[in-house]
Enzyme design. Structure first.
Site, PDB file in Angstrom:
ATOM      1  CB  CYS A  86      20.302  35.758  60.618  1.00 42.63           C
ATOM      2  SG  CYS A  86      20.714  34.429  61.915  1.00 42.63           S
ATOM      3  CG  HIS A 203      22.339  39.769  62.730  1.00 44.62           C
ATOM      4  ND1 HIS A 203      21.039  39.507  62.701  1.00 44.62           N
ATOM      5  CD2 HIS A 203      22.778  38.293  63.127  1.00 44.62           C
ATOM      6  CE1 HIS A 203      20.700  38.002  62.585  1.00 44.62           C
ATOM      7  NE2 HIS A 203      21.667  37.613  63.263  1.00 44.62           N
ATOM      8  CD  GLU A 205      20.221  43.015  62.216  1.00 45.59           C
ATOM      9  OE1 GLU A 205      19.372  41.908  62.430  1.00 45.59           O
ATOM     10  OE2 GLU A 205      20.804  42.330  60.283  1.00 45.59           O
TER      11      GLU A 205
END
Length: 237
Positions: A86, A203, A205
């Site tokens: 990002c 994302h 994660e």
């Protein structure tokens, strides 16, 4: 492995990345403040999401001048794995480690939701544990994710298989309707020519554990560790 997570003023996904590598995958993690000038001893570097320097001027435009970015460039030039997520992707673009630029989302709104992305190249250190064409359900959260570059650069990215992820529908169709931000060629992630620097807007994660709803992002981090382990066995960085 010792994974470095760079922390800029305004980073807000740095602890998420640490959690993935340290708590989920059992690796050592070093939080690297943006004023550091050395990345010695690290096996990979993560530029996390967030709003570095409040996104003033332009996303990533100030962070590119942080002292640590010179070290990141040297690390990448030496073949080290660098992942920008990002805002980290935006910083990589501003720093010239990846080609192109980010425009405002086509809708001019901040978009935060799960989307689908198709793995276009599964032969990279970041995607080796995925299957070619695999469809990932993965969150996005950005206002400036509309990837743009000139036609010649785009053709080069396509010809060299540097487009790693494309936004798609749930059944894998790459259509304008499936793109949440207007990104050129539905691009969700690209790598450099050497394949060791990846920038992506989604994302991973945020989807590594079933408690979060799904774990489609987990294999990306595991792919990195597999690549790093292979390099250590062969004595290569």
């Amino acid at each position: 492995m010792n994974i470095g997570v760079v922390v800029f003023p305004g980073s807000n996904c740095d602890h998420d990345c640490r959690h993935v590598f340290q708590d989920v995958l059992g690796q050592a993690v070093t939080m690297v403040w943006h004023k550091e000038a050395s990345l010695a001893g690290l096996d990979a570097v993560i530029l996390p999401g967030g709003f570095s320097y409040g996104d003033y001027l332009r996303t990533g435009a100030i962070a590119r001048f942080s002292p640590v970015m010179q070290a990141v460039k040297q690390f990448a030039a030496g073949g080290g794995l660098v992942l920008g997520i990002c805002n980290g992707f935006q910083i990589l673009l501003e720093a010239g480690l990846l080609p192109g630029a980010m425009l405002r989302n086509q809708s001019l709104h901040f978009v935060c939701k799960d989307v689908y992305a198709r793995v276009e190249n599964a032969a990279t250190p970041f995607t080796s544990l995925y299957k070619p064409g695999q469809i990932l359900k993965i969150p996005i959260a950005h206002a400036d994710g509309n990837y743009y570059t000139d036609p010649v650069t785009l053709a080069g990215l396509q010809a060299n298989a540097q487009v790693i992820l494309r936004y798609c529908s749930a059944d894998g169709k790459v259509t304008p309707e499936a793109c949440p931000n207007g990104s050129l060629d539905n691009i969700a992630g690209i790598c450099n020519a050497g394949g060791n620097v990846l920038g992506m807007m989604p994302h991973p994660e945020r989807c590594v554990e079933t408690v979060l709803g799904h774990e489609d992002g987990r294999a990306l981090f595991q792919s990195m560790l597999t690549s790093l382990e292979g390099k250590k066995l062969t004595g290569v960085r």
